[in-house]
Design a protein around this motif. Structure first.
Motif, PDB file in Angstrom:
ATOM      1  N   GLY A 241      11.925  12.359  -5.003  1.00 38.96           N
ATOM      2  CA  GLY A 241      12.965  13.230  -5.318  1.00 38.96           C
ATOM      3  C   GLY A 241      13.601  12.608  -6.704  1.00 38.96           C
ATOM      4  N   GLN A 242      14.017  11.233  -6.636  1.00 42.43           N
ATOM      5  CA  GLN A 242      14.665  10.898  -7.831  1.00 42.43           C
ATOM      6  C   GLN A 242      13.965  11.063  -9.008  1.00 42.43           C
ATOM      7  OE1 GLN A 242      15.091   6.787  -6.781  1.00 42.43           O
ATOM      8  NE2 GLN A 242      16.513   7.279  -5.108  1.00 42.43           N
ATOM      9  N   HIS A 243      12.485  11.436  -8.944  1.00 43.34           N
ATOM     10  CA  HIS A 243      11.704  11.507 -10.016  1.00 43.34           C
ATOM     11  C   HIS A 243      11.338  12.983 -10.191  1.00 43.34           C
ATOM     12  CE1 HIS A 243      11.124   7.241 -10.944  1.00 43.34           C
ATOM     13  NE2 HIS A 243      11.315   6.935  -9.459  1.00 43.34           N
ATOM     14  N   GLN A 244      12.092  13.768  -9.593  1.00 44.92           N
ATOM     15  CA  GLN A 244      11.720  15.119  -9.659  1.00 44.92           C
ATOM     16  C   GLN A 244      10.325  15.430  -9.162  1.00 44.92           C
ATOM     17  OE1 GLN A 244      13.519  14.192 -12.574  1.00 44.92           O
ATOM     18  NE2 GLN A 244      15.234  14.503 -11.268  1.00 44.92           N
ATOM     19  N   PHE A 245       9.686  14.584  -8.002  1.00 45.59           N
ATOM     20  CA  PHE A 245       8.387  14.681  -7.659  1.00 45.59           C
ATOM     21  C   PHE A 245       8.554  15.141  -6.346  1.00 45.59           C
ATOM     22  CE2 PHE A 245       4.482  12.614  -6.429  1.00 45.59           C
ATOM     23  CZ  PHE A 245       3.480  12.429  -7.653  1.00 45.59           C
ATOM     24  N   ARG A 246       7.263  15.897  -6.079  1.00 42.34           N
ATOM     25  CA  ARG A 246       7.154  16.441  -4.601  1.00 42.34           C
ATOM     26  C   ARG A 246       5.992  15.549  -4.053  1.00 42.34           C
ATOM     27  NH1 ARG A 246       7.137  22.576  -3.250  1.00 42.34           N
ATOM     28  NH2 ARG A 246       6.532  22.240  -0.974  1.00 42.34           N
ATOM     29  N   ALA A 247       6.230  14.838  -3.063  1.00 38.82           N
ATOM     30  CA  ALA A 247       5.329  13.997  -2.436  1.00 38.82           C
ATOM     31  C   ALA A 247       4.515  14.718  -1.408  1.00 38.82           C
ATOM     32  CB  ALA A 247       6.081  12.814  -1.572  1.00 38.82           C
ATOM     33  N   GLN A 248       3.293  14.610  -1.549  1.00 34.96           N
ATOM     34  CA  GLN A 248       2.233  15.352  -0.595  1.00 34.96           C
ATOM     35  C   GLN A 248       1.591  14.271   0.197  1.00 34.96           C
ATOM     36  OE1 GLN A 248      -0.085  17.569  -3.705  1.00 34.96           O
ATOM     37  NE2 GLN A 248       0.723  19.258  -3.181  1.00 34.96           N
ATOM     38  N   GLY A 249       1.617  13.222  -0.401  1.00 36.80           N
ATOM     39  CA  GLY A 249       0.994  11.960   0.603  1.00 36.80           C
ATOM     40  C   GLY A 249       1.160  10.767   0.081  1.00 36.80           C
ATOM     41  N   HIS A 250       0.779   9.748   0.764  1.00 37.19           N
ATOM     42  CA  HIS A 250       1.101   8.197   0.289  1.00 37.19           C
ATOM     43  C   HIS A 250       0.028   7.274   0.939  1.00 37.19           C
ATOM     44  CE1 HIS A 250       3.481   8.069   3.837  1.00 37.19           C
ATOM     45  NE2 HIS A 250       2.959   6.688   4.072  1.00 37.19           N
ATOM     46  N   ARG A 251      -0.022   6.011   0.413  1.00 33.75           N
ATOM     47  CA  ARG A 251      -0.959   5.169   1.217  1.00 33.75           C
ATOM     48  C   ARG A 251      -0.197   3.889   0.915  1.00 33.75           C
ATOM     49  NH1 ARG A 251      -7.113   5.591  -0.555  1.00 33.75           N
ATOM     50  NH2 ARG A 251      -7.479   7.770   0.240  1.00 33.75           N
ATOM     51  N   LEU A 252       0.099   3.315   2.267  1.00 33.01           N
ATOM     52  CA  LEU A 252       0.679   1.877   2.258  1.00 33.01           C
ATOM     53  C   LEU A 252      -0.303   1.089   3.179  1.00 33.01           C
ATOM     54  CD1 LEU A 252       3.272   0.161   1.610  1.00 33.01           C
ATOM     55  CD2 LEU A 252       3.971   1.051   4.073  1.00 33.01           C
ATOM     56  N   ILE A 253      -0.439   0.034   2.672  1.00 31.66           N
ATOM     57  CA  ILE A 253      -1.309  -0.924   3.337  1.00 31.66           C
ATOM     58  C   ILE A 253      -0.524  -2.124   3.250  1.00 31.66           C
ATOM     59  CG2 ILE A 253      -3.392  -2.242   3.581  1.00 31.66           C
ATOM     60  CD1 ILE A 253      -4.708   0.032   2.491  1.00 31.66           C
ATOM     61  N   ILE A 254       0.097  -2.821   4.476  1.00 29.54           N
ATOM     62  CA  ILE A 254       0.708  -4.141   4.577  1.00 29.54           C
ATOM     63  C   ILE A 254      -0.241  -5.002   4.695  1.00 29.54           C
ATOM     64  CG2 ILE A 254       2.682  -5.286   5.557  1.00 29.54           C
ATOM     65  CD1 ILE A 254       3.865  -2.503   6.323  1.00 29.54           C
ATOM     66  N   THR A 255      -0.399  -6.018   3.966  1.00 22.12           N
ATOM     67  CA  THR A 255      -1.330  -7.093   4.107  1.00 22.12           C
ATOM     68  C   THR A 255      -0.572  -8.311   4.787  1.00 22.12           C
ATOM     69  OG1 THR A 255      -1.467  -7.732   1.983  1.00 22.12           O
ATOM     70  CG2 THR A 255      -3.204  -6.393   2.570  1.00 22.12           C
ATOM     71  N   GLY A 256      -1.437  -9.062   5.623  1.00 16.91           N
ATOM     72  CA  GLY A 256      -0.875 -10.297   6.295  1.00 16.91           C
ATOM     73  C   GLY A 256      -1.602 -10.982   7.228  1.00 16.91           C
ATOM     74  N   ILE A 257      -0.955 -11.607   8.411  1.00 18.07           N
ATOM     75  CA  ILE A 257      -1.778 -12.272   9.433  1.00 18.07           C
ATOM     76  C   ILE A 257      -1.065 -11.557  10.610  1.00 18.07           C
ATOM     77  CG2 ILE A 257      -2.475 -14.477  10.231  1.00 18.07           C
ATOM     78  CD1 ILE A 257      -3.426 -14.423   7.189  1.00 18.07           C
ATOM     79  N   CYS A 258      -2.118 -11.119  11.610  1.00 14.27           N
ATOM     80  CA  CYS A 258      -1.687 -10.650  12.698  1.00 14.27           C
ATOM     81  C   CYS A 258      -1.415 -11.554  13.588  1.00 14.27           C
ATOM     82  CB  CYS A 258      -2.925  -9.807  13.223  1.00 14.27           C
ATOM     83  SG  CYS A 258      -4.074 -10.841  14.130  1.00 14.27           S
ATOM     84  N   ALA A 259      -0.801 -11.206  14.808  1.00 16.95           N
ATOM     85  CA  ALA A 259      -0.108 -11.929  15.766  1.00 16.95           C
ATOM     86  C   ALA A 259      -1.317 -13.061  16.502  1.00 16.95           C
ATOM     87  CB  ALA A 259       0.514 -11.196  16.697  1.00 16.95           C
ATOM     88  N   ASP A 260      -2.478 -12.488  16.780  1.00 19.70           N
ATOM     89  CA  ASP A 260      -3.481 -13.465  17.282  1.00 19.70           C
ATOM     90  C   ASP A 260      -3.839 -14.441  16.240  1.00 19.70           C
ATOM     91  OD1 ASP A 260      -3.356 -11.710  19.356  1.00 19.70           O
ATOM     92  OD2 ASP A 260      -5.277 -10.436  19.007  1.00 19.70           O
ATOM     93  N   CYS A 261      -4.017 -14.102  15.063  1.00 19.49           N
ATOM     94  CA  CYS A 261      -4.380 -15.001  13.963  1.00 19.49           C
ATOM     95  C   CYS A 261      -3.334 -16.177  13.832  1.00 19.49           C
ATOM     96  CB  CYS A 261      -4.796 -14.215  12.733  1.00 19.49           C
ATOM     97  SG  CYS A 261      -6.579 -13.496  13.044  1.00 19.49           S
ATOM     98  N   ARG A 262      -2.196 -15.682  14.002  1.00 20.00           N
ATOM     99  CA  ARG A 262      -1.002 -16.794  13.721  1.00 20.00           C
ATOM    100  C   ARG A 262      -1.003 -17.535  15.092  1.00 20.00           C
ATOM    101  NH1 ARG A 262       3.520 -13.367  13.187  1.00 20.00           N
ATOM    102  NH2 ARG A 262       4.688 -15.198  13.604  1.00 20.00           N
ATOM    103  N   SER A 263      -1.303 -16.880  16.150  1.00 22.52           N
ATOM    104  CA  SER A 263      -0.993 -17.876  17.271  1.00 22.52           C
ATOM    105  C   SER A 263      -2.395 -18.817  17.324  1.00 22.52           C
ATOM    106  CB  SER A 263      -0.844 -17.378  18.550  1.00 22.52           C
ATOM    107  OG  SER A 263      -2.110 -16.592  19.048  1.00 22.52           O
ATOM    108  N   ASN A 264      -3.309 -18.432  16.940  1.00 23.51           N
ATOM    109  CA  ASN A 264      -4.619 -19.297  16.862  1.00 23.51           C
ATOM    110  C   ASN A 264      -4.550 -20.412  15.758  1.00 23.51           C
ATOM    111  OD1 ASN A 264      -5.981 -17.853  18.653  1.00 23.51           O
ATOM    112  ND2 ASN A 264      -7.119 -16.675  17.216  1.00 23.51           N
ATOM    113  N   ARG A 265      -3.826 -19.918  14.648  1.00 23.00           N
ATOM    114  CA  ARG A 265      -3.442 -20.924  13.484  1.00 23.00           C
ATOM    115  C   ARG A 265      -2.743 -22.143  14.119  1.00 23.00           C
ATOM    116  NH1 ARG A 265      -2.754 -18.387   7.821  1.00 23.00           N
ATOM    117  NH2 ARG A 265      -4.960 -17.322   7.698  1.00 23.00           N
ATOM    118  N   SER A 266      -1.596 -21.544  14.861  1.00 25.70           N
ATOM    119  CA  SER A 266      -0.526 -22.695  15.044  1.00 25.70           C
ATOM    120  C   SER A 266      -1.265 -23.514  16.014  1.00 25.70           C
ATOM    121  CB  SER A 266       0.760 -22.144  15.481  1.00 25.70           C
ATOM    122  OG  SER A 266       0.477 -21.131  16.881  1.00 25.70           O
ATOM    123  N   LYS A 267      -2.153 -23.144  17.108  1.00 21.94           N
ATOM    124  CA  LYS A 267      -2.768 -23.645  18.083  1.00 21.94           C
ATOM    125  C   LYS A 267      -3.537 -24.678  17.548  1.00 21.94           C
ATOM    126  CE  LYS A 267      -3.208 -20.308  21.389  1.00 21.94           C
ATOM    127  NZ  LYS A 267      -4.091 -19.172  21.549  1.00 21.94           N
TER     128      LYS A 267
END
Ligand SMILES: [Zn+2]
Ligand SMILES: [Zn+2]
Length: 168
Positions: free
Chosen positions: A135-161
């Motif tokens: 809206g701040q850009h007088q733009f009408r959003a129809q869709g978007h893509r968001l991918i948050i990258t990182g390390i999941c809980a399982d992998c984090r606990s495996n790493r700390s182990k």
């Protein structure tokens, strides 16, 4: 790696089955829904996973009707299904991953760069921010893509182990 999902975000009511919609899309372009295409659409529609073309091919070849599926047909049909609005394509770490779009609610992803797991979520707050920014850009959003990258809980606990074991 495909992540098993169970339509956890629910489904959106749609007027046509994926196969009907695909047939209509092809017809409008003067193409036919061949047996191979039909088989691929049905196989994809009956699984709700994130997958790449090679995983689909592997899955098809394990079924009696898909045993002879050809790689070019699978790739071509996937592209057509994206164009028809049945599937969405994401590129994650250079790998093309597909997922359902038709009849499946808008959602975003967390992508674990260690095990490649994709976690789906939807956030009303995020939509509010998206629409406010647009809206701040007088733009009408129809869709978007968001991918948050990182390390999941399982992998984090495996790493700390494993770090812990290193110290012992
Ligand atoms: Zn992970
Ligand atoms: Zn998804």
């Amino acid at each position: 790696m495909a992540t098993a999902a169970d339509f956890s975000l629910g489904k959106v009511d749609v007027a046509m089955t994926p196969r009907e919609r695909f047939a209509e899309f092809l017809q409008a372009r003067g193409k036919r829904i061949t047996r191979q295409r039909q088989m691929i659409v049905e196989h994809v529609s009956s699984h709700n996973e994130h997958f790449d073309a090679e995983q689909l091919l592997e899955g098809l070849r394990k079924t009696s009707h898909g045993a002879r599926a050809s790689r070019p047909t699978v790739y071509r049909t996937l592209t057509e299904m994206v164009d028809a609005g049945l599937l969405k394509k994401m590129v994650l770490g250079g790998r093309a991953v597909y997922e359902h779009d038709y009849g499946y609610p808008q959602h975003d992803h967390l992508h674990c760069t260690s095990c490649q797991q994709l976690i789906e979520f939807s956030s009303d707050e995020l939509l509010r921010i998206r629409n406010a920014v647009a809206g701040q850009h007088q733009f009408r959003a129809q869709g978007h893509r968001l991918i948050i990258t990182g390390i999941c809980a399982d992998c984090r606990s495996n790493r700390s182990k494993s770090r812990h074991q290193d110290r012992v």
